[in-house]
Scaffold this active site. Structure first.
Site, PDB file in Angstrom:
ATOM      1  N   GLY A  90      14.864  82.478  14.814  1.00  0.00           N
ATOM      2  CA  GLY A  90      13.971  82.670  15.976  1.00  0.00           C
ATOM      3  C   GLY A  90      14.536  81.980  17.200  1.00  0.00           C
ATOM      4  O   GLY A  90      15.339  81.062  17.114  1.00  0.00           O
ATOM      5  N   VAL A  91      14.100  82.427  18.391  1.00  0.00           N
ATOM      6  CA  VAL A  91      14.835  82.043  19.588  1.00  0.00           C
ATOM      7  C   VAL A  91      13.962  81.879  20.840  1.00  0.00           C
ATOM      8  O   VAL A  91      14.445  81.576  21.905  1.00  0.00           O
ATOM      9  CB  VAL A  91      15.966  83.087  19.827  1.00  0.00           C
ATOM     10  CG1 VAL A  91      15.357  84.459  20.154  1.00  0.00           C
ATOM     11  CG2 VAL A  91      16.944  82.669  20.890  1.00  0.00           C
ATOM     12  N   THR A 109       9.232  90.036  23.993  1.00  0.00           N
ATOM     13  CA  THR A 109      10.447  89.400  23.510  1.00  0.00           C
ATOM     14  C   THR A 109      11.380  90.360  22.793  1.00  0.00           C
ATOM     15  O   THR A 109      12.561  90.071  22.643  1.00  0.00           O
ATOM     16  CB  THR A 109      10.077  88.272  22.529  1.00  0.00           C
ATOM     17  OG1 THR A 109       9.170  88.817  21.568  1.00  0.00           O
ATOM     18  CG2 THR A 109       9.404  87.136  23.248  1.00  0.00           C
ATOM     19  N   ASN A 163      19.181  90.736  17.282  1.00  0.00           N
ATOM     20  CA  ASN A 163      19.588  91.541  18.438  1.00  0.00           C
ATOM     21  C   ASN A 163      20.090  90.582  19.522  1.00  0.00           C
ATOM     22  O   ASN A 163      19.301  90.010  20.272  1.00  0.00           O
ATOM     23  CB  ASN A 163      18.384  92.346  18.948  1.00  0.00           C
ATOM     24  CG  ASN A 163      18.759  93.269  20.103  1.00  0.00           C
ATOM     25  OD1 ASN A 163      19.792  93.094  20.762  1.00  0.00           O
ATOM     26  ND2 ASN A 163      17.915  94.258  20.347  1.00  0.00           N
ATOM     27  N   GLU A 209      11.835  79.593  22.047  1.00  0.00           N
ATOM     28  CA  GLU A 209      11.572  78.345  22.777  1.00  0.00           C
ATOM     29  C   GLU A 209      12.838  77.567  23.155  1.00  0.00           C
ATOM     30  O   GLU A 209      12.838  76.860  24.163  1.00  0.00           O
ATOM     31  CB  GLU A 209      10.678  77.391  21.955  1.00  0.00           C
ATOM     32  CG  GLU A 209       9.876  78.004  20.850  1.00  0.00           C
ATOM     33  CD  GLU A 209       8.519  78.501  21.286  1.00  0.00           C
ATOM     34  OE1 GLU A 209       8.075  79.513  20.734  1.00  0.00           O
ATOM     35  OE2 GLU A 209       7.913  77.910  22.178  1.00  0.00           O
ATOM     36  N   GLY A 222       3.022  85.827  27.722  1.00  0.00           N
ATOM     37  CA  GLY A 222       1.925  84.965  27.291  1.00  0.00           C
ATOM     38  C   GLY A 222       2.317  83.500  27.369  1.00  0.00           C
ATOM     39  O   GLY A 222       1.541  82.677  27.829  1.00  0.00           O
ATOM     40  N   ILE A 226       5.368  90.309  22.496  1.00  0.00           N
ATOM     41  CA  ILE A 226       4.918  89.733  23.771  1.00  0.00           C
ATOM     42  C   ILE A 226       5.966  89.921  24.857  1.00  0.00           C
ATOM     43  O   ILE A 226       5.995  89.189  25.848  1.00  0.00           O
ATOM     44  CB  ILE A 226       4.536  88.246  23.614  1.00  0.00           C
ATOM     45  CG1 ILE A 226       5.687  87.445  22.993  1.00  0.00           C
ATOM     46  CG2 ILE A 226       3.296  88.118  22.772  1.00  0.00           C
ATOM     47  CD1 ILE A 226       5.438  85.934  22.986  1.00  0.00           C
TER      48      ILE A 226
END
Lengths: 329, 744
Positions: free
Chosen positions: B706-707, B477, B636, B709, B247, B475
């Site tokens: 979180g990763v 990821t 992960n 961007e 996306g 999406i």
């Protein structure tokens, strides 16, 4: 996509005789150009004749040393054929630089000769295009023409011929064999594709109803050979400039040379002026540069493609250098 | 009952786990939106404007209506009366294009929908769409490229956005007093998301209930927006998006094709499937807007930054406003003596609305800032890495708040060491290898660490499996996988026995899959729901006659799918069987708290790039990329590294290839994947990504920031800086195409 009638044929004479000759019919082999253009509504055949089962899949050496390639030999099979790899490395390299493995597996020799331009204006029926709709105008001349030609253009059309294979064939020397309602005839490969001139809709020396059955390559020229393709990314893109070079040396002098260009011209382009400039001369960087200048002496730049003149010359110089190195190896 | 609880627990968090949905995807078992076929289904195919600006005067439909299989054609004169969505991010009903389809006959951009043909097959619908003839009143006073508006000096064009402007200290005076300054302008061409899976809507009404299968990064947002648009309660709308074939931000907020499709389905009383073509995707589903930027830096002779000005401008659209805020992150990046001023401006262009595209704003702003820093380093005759280190911000310079966790210095050092930065020759063109000149460049990477509110449901089943449900999406990821890992970690139930349900708006409300906040948002909700379900289990177990009757519930622990207290334990499956229950579940919510006011949350990284420039054939290639990023804990590392690698590849596209082009007539020249150039496998250099492992427990209980961007930031500047090192050419306009390299 508009609906069309599909007919399969099993023999060449059947293909030619069954083909009622008018614009609403098209042959299909690998389909990698035709189906795209039908989906885009650029080509609207009412009937499609499937020639993919014709017995035209052989590669054979003729008595005079030439190589007869069936029109349905896939790009992959041609590129990987032992005789082609050994005797026509420039053609093998050209084929393998094109498209992707999947497309090369589907695309055929005859189909590639008939490949149509990637000019975005040609590929969109909503835009004026003299090649698609004679007299409607050329959108590329005033529009974006970064990918367009600097050689062989006319006021009607500057669309680039997209094929790599054809450039390799022009360098190697070849003949197109046609079968038609009036029998068989042969056309020199470099005369087969037409300049746009005043009739950009006429792309080939192909009469109504004729079918390409073979391409016959000249006997191997030997020498050092190289195909160099320049583009934005490393793969899966049409050439911005490419050069097929075959160099034969006599000591340090060039005794014979063939130079063909892709990505810069409206048809697979034989750079005769470059060949003449180099023949009999020492194989030096300065002479390669002189040959490159000669190749582009008549080039015409449009608003976004002037860089192709520089890039094209670079392709010539480097291809000649590397072909010469191969000749010496 | 057994007291044997000695089994070693499978270690699931921070473990390299292949995607649990990998087999489904590889075997065609994953049901993407366009795979959905419903009984009695029909097919929609949009007709789009071929002019760039003006009015639709009339449609000639007779030929199209006479085509085989055509059921109806929807357009302005026969479309349903609907309401616009309020378009609020806070109320979670934002759409990408607030204007309703066929709302009026104004044409704002080429590719705008002017009709929807519905037929019994896809081919019939497409063939009929070609027969629709549109008559227009053309307005040639349009704009598709903001670069032509830039005078090259002074202010950028466009309307300044007051909400974006921020100023600390006195950047003007500090700049005037600086010994060394840089004042340069930069631009980045429009980029397209170029998603693999085409945008799709399959809509079905059953009574007054709408179900829509969509390729969506936000099923809850789309559900809420459709509810407002159709004026029906949200419970009557279900949006399903089980799998998404990428996306990149283009599928965050609903586009008009979904509304057209839902209306057609209601009017025909049959399901309608609309799959956009690649050409339509390129024109009607957003893009990263072209941006213009100006950066001014001031430093003293030692390289200490004294002042930063960063002005940005991006394209917006009359069909929908989008502010990319390219300068927004700049005040947080470096210690510049407290003197920083940023602004952003917008210019309307005649294209569909822009929208977020992976690392929106920051990746664009980072290119300008990190290139300007390289230019400053050249002026100072200073190593670009040393310049950055000298200006490290040990607290957030914008807010003054302490960082929750910041290991940027280690990122710089580790990546520099693995890359071999110490071997760099600063003189342009000094490093050679055969025909090629080698260049080294680097940049700092960064992305804000956000977290949203989220609900989830966790259920223990009698067959030993665990159900975890959340109305977020995967999406591509790896969200399915990390949710399963987390649930397995919390319960001791093996990962193969975890049934993760996502991509359905009827599930407990989950976040958008965007902004790199899905991990930090969803996992705490899964944890809370697990605790809730556990408390139900404990209630059962401690009930009269239960295994733990008279045992203090607080003493009961969940271990390896068992309840354990002291030397007693019971398998959860046994507990359910004993109580004749198939399922015990709990639902709970989690949201960020006071920590948001106490700390600044941000991920940082460093990227080093080697380029090779073959001047003889004008060939520029990226030959090596080394990156170290600090993203807190990687739940992960396998999927996390993959995200950074993917971001780097996309950043190579921004740096070298990607640009959507429109000609003087407004014609979209390269709206297809052959002419819009993205990197391919053959362009991939060796990419070496290291993830630091410093869990950020101030951000959430799992320590993950979180990763998605961060990998995209920095890469374009590092390439441009490496090109300077190779050639002495400073390329400030992306992409760095062949003709720009050839220009004198």
């Amino acid at each position: 996509m508009r609906a069309f009638e599909l007919e399969s044929v099993e023999a060449v004479d059947q293909a030619v005789s069954h083909r009622r000759v008018h614009d609403g019919e098209a042959f299909i082999a690998g389909g990698t150009t035709l189906l795209d253009l039908v989906k885009l509504d650029v080509m609207q055949p009412e009937k499609v004749v499937d020639v993919s089962r014709l017995p035209l899949k052989r590669i054979e050496t003729l008595e005079d040393g030439r190589l007869k390639v069936g029109a349905l030999v896939s790009n992959t099979d041609l590129a990987k054929h032992e005789i082609v790899m050994r005797g026509y490395p420039v053609l093998s390299e050209a084929l393998l630089s094109g498209a992707s493995t999947g497309l090369r597996n589907m695309a055929t020799t005859g189909g590639n000769v008939m490949q149509r331009t990637r000019c975005p204006y040609f590929r969109d029926p909503d835009m004026p295009c003299n090649k698609r709709e004679p007299g409607s105008g050329c959108s590329a001349i005033e529009g974006i023409n970064r990918n367009h030609s600097v050689l062989g253009t006319s006021e009607q059309c500057i669309a680039t011929h997209p094929s790599d294979m054809c450039v390799g064939m022009v360098a190697a020397g070849a003949t197109v064999v046609l079968e038609g309602p009036d029998g068989q005839r042969e056309v020199a490969f470099e005369d087969y594709h037409l300049l746009p001139g005043e009739t950009p809709e006429r792309e080939h020396d192909l009469k109504p109803g004729e079918l390409i059955t073979h391409v016959i390559l000249d006997a191997p020229r030997g020498g050092g050979q190289h195909y160099l393709k320049l583009r934005d990314r490393a793969s899966y893109e049409f050439a911005l400039a490419s050069c097929a070079a075959i160099v034969t040396l006599d000591g340090d002098s060039v005794s014979d040379v063939r130079v063909a260009l892709g990505g810069v011209a409206t048809k697979p382009w034989r750079a005769t002026a470059a060949e003449e400039a180099l023949k009999g001369q020492p194989a030096t960087q300065e002479n390669f540069e002189r040959a490159a200048e000669a190749a582009f002496a008549d080039a015409v730049a449009y608003s976004h493609n002037g860089y192709k003149i520089t890039l094209g010359k670079q392709a010539v110089v480097r291809a000649l250098r590397d072909a010469t190195a191969a000749a010496r190896a | 009952m057994t007291t044997d609880t000695g089994k070693t627990r499978e270690y699931n968090l921070s473990a390299e786990k292949p995607r649990i949905d990998g087999t489904l995807k590889l075997t065609g078992g994953a049901d993407y939106a366009a795979d959905r076929n419903l009984p009695n289904q029909t097919y929609g195919y949009p007709v789009t404007s071929t002019i760039t600006k003006g009015r639709l005067v009339s449609l000639e439909l007779d030929d199209a209506l006479a085509m085989p299989g055509v059921l109806d054609i929807f357009h302005h004169d026969n479309f349903d009366q609907l309401s616009r969505s309020p378009n609020s991010f806070a109320e979670e009903n934002l759409t990408s294009e607030p204007r309703l389809p066929f709302e009026d006959n104004e044409i704002h951009y080429q590719g705008q929908y002017i009709a929807l043909v519905v037929a019994d097959t896809f081919n019939h619908a497409r063939a009929a769409a070609l027969k629709v003839k549109a008559n227009y009143e053309r307005d040639d006073d349009f704009l598709t490229d903001i670069k032509s508006l830039d005078s090259g000096e002074g202010d950028l064009p466009g309307e300044e956005q007051p909400g974006d402007a921020s100023s600390l200290g006195d950047a003007d005076s500090a700049l005037k007093g600086a010994a060394v300054t840089v004042d340069q302008r930069y631009s980045i061409a429009q980029e397209s998301h170029s998603v693999m899976e085409m945008h799709t809507s399959v809509a079905q009404w059953e009574n007054d209930m709408l179900t829509i299968y969509e390729s969506s990064q936000g099923v809850v947002f789309q559900r809420n927006a459709l509810s407002k648009i159709f004026g029906i309660p949200p419970e009557k709308v279900t949006v399903i998006s089980h799998f998404i074939g990428s996306g990149f931000g283009g599928k965050l907020f609903m586009w008009p094709h979904a509304i057209m499709t839902a209306v057609a389905a209601r009017r025909l009383g049959r399901p309608v499937k609309t799959v956009l073509s690649r050409q339509q995707e390129y024109l009607a589903t957003g893009y990263r807007p072209t941006s213009l930027q100006r950066v001014r830096l001031g430093a003293d002779e030692s390289g200490k930054l004294l002042s930063i000005h960063h002005d940005g401008c991006n394209e917006s659209s009359p069909a929908g406003k989008h502010d990319d805020t390219v300068s927004g992150a700049t005040p947080k990046m470096y210690d510049c003596g407290g003197n920083v001023a940023v602004t952003n401006r917008l210019v309307d262009v005649n294209k569909c609305p822009p929208c977020p595209m992976r690392a929106p704003g920051e990746s664009s702003g980072n290119f300008a800032l990190e290139t300007a820093l390289d230019e400053l380093a050249v002026k100072l005759d200073m190593d670009p890495l040393a310049l950055r280190k000298k200006n490290f911000a040990d607290a957030d310079p914008a807010s003054g708040l302490p960082w929750s966790s910041n290991h940027l210095q280690e990122c710089w050092d580790n990546a520099a060491s693995r890359f071999g930065w110490d071997k760099r020759n600063a003189t342009p063109g000094a490093m050679k290898d055969g025909d090629e000149i080698i260049g080294y460049g680097m940049a700092t990477q960064s992305w804000e660490a956000m977290r949203q509110h989220c609900s989830a449901r966790v259920g223990f089943r009698a067959d030993g499996s665990l159900m975890v449900a959340c109305g977020t999406q995967d999406i591509g990821t790896g969200t399915y996988t990390i949710v399963a890992q987390t649930a397995s970690e919390l319960t001791g139930i093996p990962i193969e026995m975890i049934d993760v349900r996502l991509g359905d708006s009827s599930l407990p409300s989950g976040p958008l899959s965007g902004g790199s906040f899905a991990t930090s948002t969803v996992l705490p909700a899964v944890s809370a729901a697990t605790r809730e379900a556990l408390s139900q289990l404990k209630t059962l177990a401690t009930a009269e006659g239960g295994v733990f009757e008279n045992v203090d519930a607080d003493s009961i622990e969940l271990e390896n799918a068992r309840l354990v207290s002291g030397d007693k334990s019971v398998e959860i499956t046994q507990l359910l069987k004993d109580n004749q229950l198939g399922l015990i579940d709990g639902e709970a919510s989690a949201r960020p708290g006071d920590e948001q006011e106490q700390y600044s949350f941000r991920s940082f990284g460093a990227v080093f790039v080697e380029v090779r420039w073959d001047a003889g054939i004008s060939r520029l290639r990226v030959s090596r990329v080394v990156s170290t990023v600090d993203i807190g804990r990687a739940i992960n590392p396998m999927t996390a590294r993959n995200q950074v690698e993917g971001g780097i590849v996309m950043g190579m596209g921004m740096g070298l290839f990607e640009q959507s082009e429109f000609d003087h007539s407004g014609y979209p020249y390269n709206n297809n994947l052959a002419d819009y150039i993205v990197p391919v496998n053959a362009d991939m250099p060796h990419i070496d990504v290291e993830l630091l492992d410093y869990p950020d427990y101030l951000h959430n209980e799992f320590g993950a920031r979180g990763v998605g961007e961060i990998g995209l930031t920095g890469i374009a500047a590092a390439i441009s800086n490496a090109v300077y090192n190779a050639t002495g050419k400073r390329l400030r306009d992306l992409p760095i195409s062949i003709e720009k390299m050839l220009a004198p």
